[in-house]
Scaffold this motif. Structure first.
Motif, PDB file in Angstrom:
ATOM      1  N   SER A 186       7.095  -5.554 -44.192  1.00 63.62           N
ATOM      2  CA  SER A 186       7.792  -4.259 -44.212  1.00 63.62           C
ATOM      3  C   SER A 186       8.140  -3.933 -45.656  1.00 63.62           C
ATOM      4  CB  SER A 186       9.073  -4.338 -43.372  1.00 63.62           C
ATOM      5  OG  SER A 186      10.038  -3.417 -43.851  1.00 63.62           O
ATOM      6  N   ASP A 187       7.763  -2.745 -46.103  1.00 64.76           N
ATOM      7  CA  ASP A 187       8.010  -2.420 -47.515  1.00 64.76           C
ATOM      8  C   ASP A 187       9.506  -2.304 -47.818  1.00 64.76           C
ATOM      9  OD1 ASP A 187       8.183  -0.159 -46.001  1.00 64.76           O
ATOM     10  OD2 ASP A 187       6.928   1.095 -47.275  1.00 64.76           O
ATOM     11  N   VAL A 188      10.276  -1.831 -46.825  1.00 63.68           N
ATOM     12  CA  VAL A 188      11.724  -1.692 -47.057  1.00 63.68           C
ATOM     13  C   VAL A 188      12.373  -3.078 -47.181  1.00 63.68           C
ATOM     14  CG1 VAL A 188      13.888  -0.848 -46.074  1.00 63.68           C
ATOM     15  CG2 VAL A 188      11.821   0.521 -45.873  1.00 63.68           C
ATOM     16  N   VAL A 189      12.006  -3.970 -46.253  1.00 66.51           N
ATOM     17  CA  VAL A 189      12.572  -5.327 -46.303  1.00 66.51           C
ATOM     18  C   VAL A 189      12.091  -6.041 -47.564  1.00 66.51           C
ATOM     19  CG1 VAL A 189      12.714  -7.544 -45.101  1.00 66.51           C
ATOM     20  CG2 VAL A 189      12.725  -5.437 -43.788  1.00 66.51           C
ATOM     21  N   ALA A 190      10.843  -5.799 -47.950  1.00 68.70           N
ATOM     22  CA  ALA A 190      10.301  -6.447 -49.157  1.00 68.70           C
ATOM     23  C   ALA A 190      11.092  -6.022 -50.394  1.00 68.70           C
ATOM     24  CB  ALA A 190       8.833  -6.089 -49.322  1.00 68.70           C
ATOM     25  N   ALA A 191      11.390  -4.730 -50.484  1.00 68.81           N
ATOM     26  CA  ALA A 191      12.167  -4.245 -51.630  1.00 68.81           C
ATOM     27  C   ALA A 191      13.561  -4.864 -51.604  1.00 68.81           C
ATOM     28  CB  ALA A 191      12.258  -2.716 -51.595  1.00 68.81           C
ATOM     29  N   ASP A 192      14.127  -4.967 -50.405  1.00 64.58           N
ATOM     30  CA  ASP A 192      15.468  -5.538 -50.266  1.00 64.58           C
ATOM     31  C   ASP A 192      15.470  -7.021 -50.662  1.00 64.58           C
ATOM     32  OD1 ASP A 192      18.136  -4.955 -49.522  1.00 64.58           O
ATOM     33  OD2 ASP A 192      17.884  -6.197 -47.750  1.00 64.58           O
ATOM     34  N   LEU A 193      14.454  -7.743 -50.239  1.00 66.49           N
ATOM     35  CA  LEU A 193      14.362  -9.176 -50.576  1.00 66.49           C
ATOM     36  C   LEU A 193      14.205  -9.358 -52.094  1.00 66.49           C
ATOM     37  CD1 LEU A 193      12.007 -10.564 -47.766  1.00 66.49           C
ATOM     38  CD2 LEU A 193      14.283 -11.441 -48.305  1.00 66.49           C
ATOM     39  N   THR A 194      13.417  -8.488 -52.701  1.00 66.37           N
ATOM     40  CA  THR A 194      13.197  -8.578 -54.152  1.00 66.37           C
ATOM     41  C   THR A 194      14.511  -8.317 -54.883  1.00 66.37           C
ATOM     42  OG1 THR A 194      10.998  -7.677 -53.752  1.00 66.37           O
ATOM     43  CG2 THR A 194      11.727  -7.752 -56.039  1.00 66.37           C
ATOM     44  N   GLN A 195      15.211  -7.284 -54.420  1.00 63.18           N
ATOM     45  CA  GLN A 195      16.506  -6.957 -55.032  1.00 63.18           C
ATOM     46  C   GLN A 195      17.495  -8.108 -54.865  1.00 63.18           C
ATOM     47  OE1 GLN A 195      17.479  -2.910 -53.561  1.00 63.18           O
ATOM     48  NE2 GLN A 195      19.018  -2.963 -55.169  1.00 63.18           N
ATOM     49  N   GLU A 196      17.507  -8.645 -53.654  1.00 62.60           N
ATOM     50  CA  GLU A 196      18.430  -9.740 -53.348  1.00 62.60           C
ATOM     51  C   GLU A 196      18.133 -10.954 -54.241  1.00 62.60           C
ATOM     52  OE1 GLU A 196      20.922  -9.679 -51.300  1.00 62.60           O
ATOM     53  OE2 GLU A 196      21.466 -11.809 -51.233  1.00 62.60           O
ATOM     54  N   THR A 197      16.851 -11.215 -54.469  1.00 60.81           N
ATOM     55  CA  THR A 197      16.459 -12.359 -55.304  1.00 60.81           C
ATOM     56  C   THR A 197      16.989 -12.179 -56.729  1.00 60.81           C
ATOM     57  OG1 THR A 197      14.468 -12.663 -53.993  1.00 60.81           O
ATOM     58  CG2 THR A 197      14.481 -13.689 -56.162  1.00 60.81           C
ATOM     59  N   TYR A 198      16.833 -10.984 -57.264  1.00 64.10           N
ATOM     60  CA  TYR A 198      17.327 -10.741 -58.629  1.00 64.10           C
ATOM     61  C   TYR A 198      18.857 -10.712 -58.667  1.00 64.10           C
ATOM     62  CZ  TYR A 198      12.859 -10.115 -60.872  1.00 64.10           C
ATOM     63  OH  TYR A 198      11.618 -10.337 -61.408  1.00 64.10           O
ATOM     64  N   TYR A 199      19.433 -10.277 -57.547  1.00 62.90           N
ATOM     65  CA  TYR A 199      20.896 -10.325 -57.475  1.00 62.90           C
ATOM     66  C   TYR A 199      21.365 -11.781 -57.578  1.00 62.90           C
ATOM     67  CZ  TYR A 199      25.510 -10.529 -55.504  1.00 62.90           C
ATOM     68  OH  TYR A 199      26.823 -10.813 -55.325  1.00 62.90           O
ATOM     69  N   LEU A 200      20.689 -12.655 -56.834  1.00 63.12           N
ATOM     70  CA  LEU A 200      21.039 -14.083 -56.876  1.00 63.12           C
ATOM     71  C   LEU A 200      20.760 -14.667 -58.254  1.00 63.12           C
ATOM     72  CD1 LEU A 200      19.640 -15.125 -53.373  1.00 63.12           C
ATOM     73  CD2 LEU A 200      22.047 -15.045 -54.046  1.00 63.12           C
ATOM     74  N   TRP A 201      19.671 -14.187 -58.870  1.00 66.63           N
ATOM     75  CA  TRP A 201      19.339 -14.648 -60.226  1.00 66.63           C
ATOM     76  C   TRP A 201      20.447 -14.255 -61.209  1.00 66.63           C
ATOM     77  CZ3 TRP A 201      16.973 -17.717 -63.352  1.00 66.63           C
ATOM     78  CH2 TRP A 201      16.843 -17.388 -64.691  1.00 66.63           C
ATOM     79  N   ALA A 202      20.922 -13.003 -61.065  1.00 66.07           N
ATOM     80  CA  ALA A 202      21.957 -12.517 -61.987  1.00 66.07           C
ATOM     81  C   ALA A 202      23.257 -13.299 -61.817  1.00 66.07           C
ATOM     82  CB  ALA A 202      22.205 -11.031 -61.745  1.00 66.07           C
ATOM     83  N   SER A 203      23.533 -13.728 -60.577  1.00 71.10           N
ATOM     84  CA  SER A 203      24.791 -14.437 -60.364  1.00 71.10           C
ATOM     85  C   SER A 203      24.678 -15.950 -60.548  1.00 71.10           C
ATOM     86  CB  SER A 203      25.366 -14.094 -58.988  1.00 71.10           C
ATOM     87  OG  SER A 203      24.388 -14.197 -58.002  1.00 71.10           O
ATOM     88  N   ARG A 204      23.464 -16.518 -60.334  1.00 73.90           N
ATOM     89  CA  ARG A 204      23.341 -17.977 -60.410  1.00 73.90           C
ATOM     90  C   ARG A 204      22.297 -18.463 -61.407  1.00 73.90           C
ATOM     91  NH1 ARG A 204      22.341 -18.938 -54.105  1.00 73.90           N
ATOM     92  NH2 ARG A 204      24.078 -17.732 -53.316  1.00 73.90           N
ATOM     93  N   GLY A 205      21.516 -17.530 -61.936  1.00 74.71           N
ATOM     94  CA  GLY A 205      20.391 -17.921 -62.784  1.00 74.71           C
ATOM     95  C   GLY A 205      20.793 -18.713 -64.012  1.00 74.71           C
ATOM     96  N   HIS A 206      22.039 -18.504 -64.490  1.00 69.89           N
ATOM     97  CA  HIS A 206      22.472 -19.212 -65.695  1.00 69.89           C
ATOM     98  C   HIS A 206      22.514 -20.726 -65.475  1.00 69.89           C
ATOM     99  CE1 HIS A 206      26.091 -18.493 -63.296  1.00 69.89           C
ATOM    100  NE2 HIS A 206      26.538 -19.611 -63.815  1.00 69.89           N
ATOM    101  N   GLN A 207      22.538 -21.135 -64.167  1.00 72.36           N
ATOM    102  CA  GLN A 207      22.558 -22.577 -63.879  1.00 72.36           C
ATOM    103  C   GLN A 207      21.209 -23.229 -64.165  1.00 72.36           C
ATOM    104  OE1 GLN A 207      23.718 -22.645 -59.778  1.00 72.36           O
ATOM    105  NE2 GLN A 207      25.765 -21.881 -60.197  1.00 72.36           N
ATOM    106  N   LEU A 208      20.190 -22.395 -64.292  1.00 72.17           N
ATOM    107  CA  LEU A 208      18.856 -22.919 -64.538  1.00 72.17           C
ATOM    108  C   LEU A 208      18.682 -23.168 -66.037  1.00 72.17           C
ATOM    109  CD1 LEU A 208      16.176 -23.374 -62.892  1.00 72.17           C
ATOM    110  CD2 LEU A 208      15.485 -21.140 -63.689  1.00 72.17           C
ATOM    111  N   ARG A 209      18.539 -24.430 -66.401  1.00 71.21           N
ATOM    112  CA  ARG A 209      18.493 -24.763 -67.834  1.00 71.21           C
ATOM    113  C   ARG A 209      17.083 -24.636 -68.402  1.00 71.21           C
ATOM    114  NH1 ARG A 209      23.243 -27.889 -69.238  1.00 71.21           N
ATOM    115  NH2 ARG A 209      24.601 -27.828 -67.438  1.00 71.21           N
ATOM    116  N   ASP A 210      16.086 -24.876 -67.576  1.00 69.54           N
ATOM    117  CA  ASP A 210      14.709 -24.862 -68.063  1.00 69.54           C
ATOM    118  C   ASP A 210      14.098 -23.474 -67.833  1.00 69.54           C
ATOM    119  OD1 ASP A 210      12.084 -25.256 -68.665  1.00 69.54           O
ATOM    120  OD2 ASP A 210      11.827 -27.054 -67.434  1.00 69.54           O
ATOM    121  N   ALA A 211      13.902 -22.743 -68.934  1.00 68.39           N
ATOM    122  CA  ALA A 211      13.408 -21.368 -68.829  1.00 68.39           C
ATOM    123  C   ALA A 211      12.000 -21.297 -68.235  1.00 68.39           C
ATOM    124  CB  ALA A 211      13.420 -20.709 -70.208  1.00 68.39           C
TER     125      ALA A 211
END
Lengths: 246, 182
Positions: free
Chosen positions: B27-52
């Motif tokens: 579903s294109d709507v769910v796909a866009a939502d999942l992509t957004q959610e992934t970047y949202y999680l990245w923005a809030s937790r991505g700093h924990q990732l030390r290896d770029a």
């Protein structure tokens, strides 16, 4: 290794990164060298992979997706800053309050869109006691009641919302500006859509009529302006259902 | 932005992530939502990732986990994986793929069994190697190779069906014209 086994292994590889240190792959490569038909099959298989990749990458991506992602990140960034400096800001606020004790007069000020969105989400998450000034299932009754409280509330909501059942409404103050909360239960949304309304002039970078979507920690949100009002929708429903309501 | 270079990660991966999400969710709507959610999680937790260098893997794995988390609320996927190759890999040429439109190819990928589709989409969309896929999905390398082979096998079948369907939609016009002109 027979031809079928070799094909099975080679399916997982690309011609550019065949890892000969892996014994299975080394054996498959050896089979390919002694079997021209297998070698031909691998070339065709790689060509097939390239064709699939090209087609998949050509699938259109929603044009506004990158902007929506960035908008969501700004929300997180704003909140992260608040968390880090929470105590410092609180101390500064207390000092200011002490200095201005007795002189503080509520003043109407404009704030930016992100502040409005975050403040309203924070209100819904932590401050609202789920009590309404007017609990009522009919939007017309709510509109009339709001009009009787103040002549400045002229609401222009999307038809889907305006024709939906309501739960109630509540008025609140946001930095000296009057804000109104109305809770709707749109058909098909499966949950409540909270609409928060404030004067457009209260938001320094008020959005246009096209809803701007952003994902917040506990909410899907959309914000837009119509007439002299700015509307913020907050819901736990997924963004597809929210879009259906707008 | 709190994460340095985060814009470049959005620019670099959001299209592949969207395509990956689309292959999973259909579903294109769910796909866009999942992509957004992934970047949202990245923005809030991505700093924990030390290896770029692990960003790509982190984003794809996170999107997949988020997809699974949502799916658990809907249903369960019984998984039947056989240990043997049942039949010869079907042959579908690149010409067949080239003649299909991109949506038809995505729809064929969406029909592939989910257990094969996830590694296959990673293989195709962001050029993950089988070893990277194994690491990201926490699977043995042999299992990933097996799933890629079976996934491609299914994909070829569905692409073949899509090509047949497309061909059947072409209506020959010569007969009636000849008669009316004669």
């Amino acid at each position: 290794m027979n031809s079928l086994e070799a094909k099975f292994i080679l399916e997982a590889c690309r011609s550019g990164d065949l890892d000969e240190t892996d014994p299975k792959i080394a054996e498959a490569i050896q089979s390919m060298e002694s079997d021209p038909e297998l070698s031909q099959w691998f070339a065709a298989s790689q060509e097939f992979d390239r064709a699939v990749i090209a087609k998949l990458k050509a699938v259109p991506v929603p044009s506004e997706l990158a902007e929506r992602i960035r908008a969501g990140q700004k929300v997180v960034a704003v909140q992260a800053r608040w968390n880090r400096r929470e105590w410092l800001k609180l101390a500064a606020l207390l000092m200011l309050l002490a200095a201005l004790a007795g002189l503080l007069i509520p003043r109407m000020r404009s704030h930016d869109l992100a502040t409005f969105r975050n403040d309203m989400a924070h209100f819904m998450d932590h401050q609202w006691d789920h009590a309404f000034d007017l609990p009522d299932p009919d939007f017309t009754t709510i509109k009339n009641w709001l009009a009787s409280q103040s002549d400045s509330v002229q609401l222009e909501l999307p038809l889907t919302l305006a024709s939906s059942r309501t739960i109630g409404c509540k008025t609140l103050s946001w930095h000296g500006n009057k804000a109104t909360l109305i809770c709707f239960v749109p058909k098909g949304a499966g949950t409540v859509v909270h609409i928060l309304v404030v004067d457009r002039s209260a938001i320094s970078d008020a959005p246009g009529e096209e809803p701007q979507h952003a994902r917040l920690p506990n909410w899907n949100s959309a914000i837009w302006s119509r007439g002299d009002k700015t509307y913020l929708a907050l819901t736990t429903a997924d963004s597809a259902k929210l879009e259906m309501c707008l | 932005m709190s994460n340095p270079g985060i814009d470049s990660h959005v620019e670099r991966f959001y299209q592949s992530l969207y395509h990956f999400a689309l292959s999973l969710a259909r579903s294109d709507v769910v796909a866009a939502d999942l992509t957004q959610e992934t970047y949202y999680l990245w923005a809030s937790r991505g700093h924990q990732l030390r290896d770029a260098t692990k960003v790509k893997s982190w984003l794809f794995t996170t999107l997949h986990r988020e997809f699974l988390r949502r799916q658990r609320h809907l249903n369960r996927f019984p998984h039947h994986e056989t240990s043997e190759v049942e039949h010869e890999l079907p042959v579908v040429s690149s010409t067949v793929v080239n003649d299909l439109d991109s949506i038809a190819v995505m729809q064929a990928l969406q029909r592939v069994d989910e257990h094969y589709r996830v590694p296959l989409a990673m293989f195709y969309l962001e050029q993950f190697s089988y070893k990277e896929i194994a690491q990201a999905l926490d699977l043995p390398v042999g299992t990933v190779m097996s799933r890629l082979a079976r996934g491609k096998s299914q994909l070829r079948v569905f692409l073949g069906e899509a090509a047949t369907g497309a061909a059947e939609k072409i209506i020959p016009m010569t007969g009636s014209r000849t008669q009316s002109n004669g």
